[in-house]
Design an enzyme around this catalytic site. Structure first.
Site, short mmCIF file in Angstrom:
data_model
loop_
_atom_site.label_atom_id
_atom_site.label_comp_id
_atom_site.label_asym_id
_atom_site.label_seq_id
_atom_site.Cartn_x
_atom_site.Cartn_y
_atom_site.Cartn_z
N ASP A 32 44.94 -1.87 11.45
CA ASP A 32 44.77 -0.48 11.90
C ASP A 32 46.12 0.24 11.83
O ASP A 32 47.00 -0.02 12.63
CB ASP A 32 44.23 -0.49 13.33
N ARG A 33 46.26 1.11 10.89
CA ARG A 33 47.44 1.91 10.58
C ARG A 33 48.51 1.08 9.87
O ARG A 33 48.76 -0.06 10.20
CB ARG A 33 48.05 2.59 11.82
N GLU A 45 46.27 -1.19 16.64
CA GLU A 45 47.35 -0.44 17.27
C GLU A 45 47.14 -0.43 18.78
O GLU A 45 46.10 0.03 19.26
CB GLU A 45 47.39 1.00 16.72
N ARG A 62 36.52 14.92 16.70
CA ARG A 62 36.60 13.51 17.08
C ARG A 62 37.67 13.29 18.15
O ARG A 62 37.48 12.51 19.09
CB ARG A 62 36.91 12.65 15.86
N ARG A 99 36.93 11.88 21.87
CA ARG A 99 37.59 10.67 22.36
C ARG A 99 38.17 10.89 23.74
O ARG A 99 38.20 9.98 24.57
CB ARG A 99 38.66 10.24 21.36
#
Length: 217
Positions: A87-88, A40, A147, A151
């Site tokens: 990813d996703r 993504e 998380r 980040r």
């Protein structure tokens, strides 16, 4: 490194709420299997930062952008003959994000109807290549919020806790009814890809088992 029994043309998709570790698993798994990644592209999204500042104005634009980008990625994966970790999933856009904004009134009914009609025409057809397995990452909300904080993306840190709470709940409800492809659920508290090399081997074994079981049906 032991041999795995995952076909080289497999399409594996990683799904889950924001901050749950999709990108890390995608990259680690692709490296282990010798697959390509489909990631993504958050940094190049022209609507994402605007969306976090004004949901109502930009929700429709953002979802149309995501739909177009993910559809192009699916086309690339299909034309390459598979061998990708993604990813996703494209399913999360309509099942989670667009629906949440329609329910909350930050996407108009007309825009939501337009979006879902386009999604169904593009994705919910026999011609669309669905994944061989969807890996659903789940975990405790507090761990996920930690998380997100670590980040450090400003647009995420400025978003209210209630937004993340609602998204977490909607994800759990969504996956319970998801049936477009086989699902493998993984709890983020049960593995550590950064500090435990054996974590990815256990995950690979589980993926191989799911794909093998589905092929027997």
């Amino acid at each position: 490194m032991k041999e795995h029994h995952i076909p080289k043309n497999s399409i594996i998709t990683v799904a889950g709420t924001v901050g749950v570790g999709k990108s890390t698993l995608t990259k680690t798994l692709a490296k282990r299997l010798g697959f390509k990644t489909s990631l993504e592209e958050v940094d190049h999204n022209p609507y994402l930062e605007k969306f976090y500042h004004d949901f109502e104005r930009w929700s429709f634009h953002l979802q149309i952008y995501f739909l177009a980008e993910r559809f192009k990625e699916q086309k690339t994966i299909f034309e390459a003959g598979g061998g990708f970790v993604q990813d996703r999933s494209i399913y999360e856009d309509t099942g989670i994000f667009a629906k949440m904004h329609a329910d909350k009134g930050t996407m108009s009914k007309v825009d939501y109807k337009t979006y879902t009609s386009l999604f169904e025409a593009m994705v919910m057809t026999p011609y669309f290549p669905h994944p061989d397995v969807l890996i659903y990452l789940e975990g405790d909300l507090e761990n996920i919020l930690n998380r997100i904080e670590q980040r450090g993306r400003e647009m995420e840190l400025q978003t209210s806790r209630s937004y993340w709470e609602e998204m977490h709940t909607r994800y759990e409800n969504w996956i319970s009814g998801f049936n477009a492809c086989p699902v493998l659920k993984l709890r983020i508290e049960d593995y550590d890809l950064l500090n435990d090399e054996n974590s990815i081997e256990n995950i690979v074994d589980q993926i191989a088992s799911v794909i093998h079981d589905n092929q027997k049906k």
